[in-house]
Design an enzyme around this catalytic site. Structure first.
Site, PDB file in Angstrom:
ATOM      1  N   ASP A  97       0.842  -1.187   0.000  1.00  0.00           N
ATOM      2  CA  ASP A  97       0.000   0.000   0.000  1.00  0.00           C
ATOM      3  C   ASP A  97       0.880   1.241   0.000  1.00  0.00           C
ATOM      4  OD1 ASP A  97       0.420   0.873   2.950  1.00  0.00           O
ATOM      5  OD2 ASP A  97      -0.251  -1.201   3.161  1.00  0.00           O
TER       6      ASP A  97
ATOM      7  N   GLU B  71      22.636 -21.800 -18.426  1.00  0.00           N
ATOM      8  CA  GLU B  71      21.793 -20.853 -17.710  1.00  0.00           C
ATOM      9  C   GLU B  71      22.631 -19.852 -16.919  1.00  0.00           C
ATOM     10  OE1 GLU B  71      18.653 -22.666 -15.489  1.00  0.00           O
ATOM     11  OE2 GLU B  71      17.567 -23.250 -17.310  1.00  0.00           O
TER      12      GLU B  71
END
Length: 728
Positions: free
Chosen positions: A534, A614
């Protein structure tokens, strides 16, 4: 800009694209006359109409005028018990036992710059950035004064609101409801948009046309919650990303909240936003004041996209207090999904060395380093290093990490305590729980009573001792359970209705103390991921772990919903292992990185265990992140298509403020037989410029890319496309 007409008691708040107006009428009722696309002004109270409405009573001031009723007027801050039966903003319990709040206008004053709120988060602005309007109202019979605070950020179309309530009498008054925002609309032909879900599935967009009655979302969990976000929207039924008028309203608050909208009997609508009245009862002694959390309000005449971008700009410039604001944030690796609790000094150092070799710049040690914590059932509150795991303590480990050229970060959960801890054994009364009731546990932990200063002092001193003895540049502040048995041993029975709010104020107080004592340490917020995402928390923690769900495909939806109010720079996002631990899904490494790069970016897996191919990709991803950092973190964000279950790709675009550079990101959905050819229409480009795209020798006109679209290649399931656009 704020225009004040004292003679008419008329106040017009003008921003770049919108107008907001209010007026005190002949009876002192503060009317809301208009909010919407910018108009040139004048007294818009002429839009308000009057009629004799049955069962809508008339205030004493108007005598026998049956056409004037609080029940039908658009009001700026609604009272209760005085004839307006719609959603109330203020509810008072008065010394005589009555429950009436009936406010009348007193005066107004203008101020340069932005008002501040003591102990509460708020947007900030200088005399050049913002203006303040303070409207004073009073209920003379109740001896209660109410100050309505308005902050106007003209460049961002942002209007902030807060309320200060003062007991001017000589007896206590109790607040039963104190909203931060009340907004009346002349028509109820609106859609209500909320952002809902749950743990690991936060902030999914839900849209519904207003029906008669009250619709609301909120939280009574003590936190703003995974289930509903304290940001809502109202819009015209046909509004979309580029068209239609829409309104966004956010509460800068990290506790219980309620956002309610009522479609009223005469086809108008009212929105209220503020602290949830559940178990809220605040006693104002004579002369005392109560300040509500701030609400942020933004209207866009041109759809959701403009609203989001204005919120993003305002948040970045006037809410975030980020120690790395003027420099690139480092790429991090977090130990949690790599090891959980199973590590020691040597294993961590090996992990750090392998990560540093690939270009990672910040090593974050997650849960398990303190007390005797080998699982999540013990030691919260015992904030000292487990030297069986980490001989020499954090100082020794951080010194070795720093020698690798990496910064060091640390996980803490300061609001909680384990029953199996020295702290709880010494201070069992320091938790929220009535003394005669058994505890309710969440994740084997209890909630510390942050209404108490001595509790906050103890935790601050314990944390500061750690930070004083280790070079910590990043702190991950977690909070992993909702509040239950909300009762404080430090407050009398008649004040237990204050505990929820006092708890939030206590959290803010401790966060501010830690920030002030450690100005070079970035704090990332977390509450089981996105349970406390928030604007209030962003004031203290300028980035928040977006969700505990790190699956890249699920994150498309989570980050999509989050983006309506919150900028990418605030969204904690990491590349994690596959098959994903929440969903079991396997997604290509390139896609996981593309999604995470539209956030703060990092890794949450054992990089040393990756295959060599990777590892090479990690090196390339880190370089790509550095190259695109400024654009993603400070540019404009465009949602091009929403995540859907039908296999259609999800696309978004980052555009530089000068519109000369952009980055297009596309992630394919599920593969189905006979897929259609697809194209995506871009936004935010300069239609007069030619753009060269990655891997394409022929430039594309900006207007073609926006009007006709860019033809997408046939992407394999869950594969991605990441294309740069650069103007010639």
């Amino acid at each position: 800009m704020i225009i004040q007409d004292d003679k008419k008691r008329l106040f017009t708040l003008q921003t770049r694209n919108t107008t907001y107006q209010l007026k005190a009428d002949q009876n002192g009722v503060l009317l809301h006359t208009y909010y919407g696309p910018k108009v040139q002004g004048g007294d818009l109270s002429r839009l308000i109409r009057f009629a004799d409405r049955g069962f809508s009573p008339n205030p004493n001031e108007v005598g026998n005028d049956r056409t004037y009723s609080l029940d039908t007027l658009p009001q700026e801050y609604s009272g209760s018990g005085a004839g307006d039966f719609r959603l109330s903003s203020l509810e008072l319990e008065l010394p005589d036992g009555s429950y009436v709040a009936d406010l009348r206008y007193v005066d107004a004053k203008l101020q340069s710059g932005k008002y501040t709120l003591e102990g509460l988060p708020a947007f900030f602005g200088s005399d050049e950035d913002a203006d303040t309007l303070v409207i004073t109202m009073e209920d003379a019979a109740a001896h209660v004064r109410v100050e309505l605070l308005y902050g106007v950020f003209e460049a961002y179309d942002l209007i902030t609101r807060a309320v200060r309530i003062v007991n001017c009498g000589d007896k206590p008054v109790r607040l039963r409801r104190a909203a931060s925002l009340c907004l009346d609309f002349p028509s109820a032909d609106l859609d209500f948009i909320t952002f809902d879900g749950g743990h690991v599935k936060e902030r999914s967009l839900h849209r519904a046309h207003l029906r008669h009655g009250v619709q609301s979302v909120g939280s009574i969990r003590g936190i703003s919650s995974h289930q509903h976000n304290p940001f809502v929207m109202l819009c015209e039924p046909g509004a979309d990303e580029e068209h239609g008028t829409c309104y966004g309203a956010a509460l800068l608050y990290s506790g219980n909240f309620e956002a309610s909208v009522e479609r009223c009997q005469f086809e108008d609508a009212r929105l209220t936003l503020g602290i949830h009245p559940y178990h809220f009862c605040w006693t104002l002694e004579a002369g005392q004041a109560f300040t509500t959390p701030e609400a942020a309000l933004l209207c866009s005449p041109n759809g959701f996209g403009q609203m989001s971008r204005q919120f993003h700009r305002a948040i970045r410039a006037h809410l975030l207090r980020d120690v790395w604001q003027n420099r690139r944030k480092p790429v991090l690796v977090n130990s949690w999904e790599a090891f959980y609790f199973d590590y020691d000094h040597e294993r961590l150092l090996r992990f750090a060395k392998e990560s540093a070799a690939l270009g990672v710049e910040l090593f974050v040690l997650d849960d398990g380093w303190f007390g005797h914590r080998d699982d999540d059932s013990s030691s919260l509150g015992d904030w000292w290093v487990n030297e069986k795991k980490l001989p020499g303590g954090l100082g020794a480990l951080t010194a070795e990490i720093n020698q690798l050229g990496m910064e060091f970060g640390l996980w803490v959960e300061p609001e909680m305590v384990s029953e199996d801890s020295c702290l709880y054994r010494e201070h069992p009364d320091w938790v929220l729980n009535p003394s005669d009731r058994p505890c309710t546990r969440g994740r084997y932990q209890l909630v510390l009573d942050y209404t108490r200063e001595e509790v906050r002092d103890y935790i601050f001193q314990a944390l500061q001792k750690l930070l004083d003895n280790a070079n910590v540049s990043y702190l991950k502040w977690d909070m992993n359970r909702a509040l239950t048995q909300v009762w404080s041993a430090a407050l009398p029975a008649e004040r237990q209705g204050e505990v929820y709010h006092r708890f939030v104020l206590g959290v803010y107080d401790l966060l501010e103390r830690v920030r002030q004592a450690n100005p070079n340490t970035l704090i990332e917020g977390c509450s089981g991921g996105g349970g406390r995402f928030d604007m209030g928390m962003l004031y203290y923690t300028p980035q928040i772990w977006c969700s505990d769900n790190t699956d890249a495909i699920d994150r498309l939806s989570i980050q999509y919903g989050t983006s309506f109010a919150y900028p990418p720079s605030t969204m904690g996002a990491h590349v994690s292992v596959v098959p994903n631990e929440q969903t079991g899904r396997s997604v290509p490494m390139e896609t996981r990185a593309t999604v995470a790069m539209s956030g703060t970016f990092g890794y949450e897996l054992d990089l040393g265990a990756l295959p060599e191919q990777e590892k090479d990709m990690v090196v390339q991803q880190i370089q790509a992140y550095k190259e695109s950092y400024d654009l993603i973190q400070t540019g404009d964000y465009y949602r091009l298509s929403a995540p859907t279950p039908d296999g259609a790709p999800t696309a978004w675009l980052h555009v530089s403020t000068d519109r000369r550079t952009a980055l297009l990101c596309v992630v394919a959905g599920q593969t189905h037989a006979g897929p259609p050819f697809r194209q995506v229409k871009l936004r935010g480009l300069d239609p007069t410029l030619q753009y060269r795209l990655t891997g394409d020798d022929t430039p594309w006109p900006g207007d073609v890319l926006m009007q006709a679209g860019y033809p997408l290649p046939m992407l394999e399931e869950y594969h991605c496309l990441r294309l740069w656009l650069k103007a010639e």
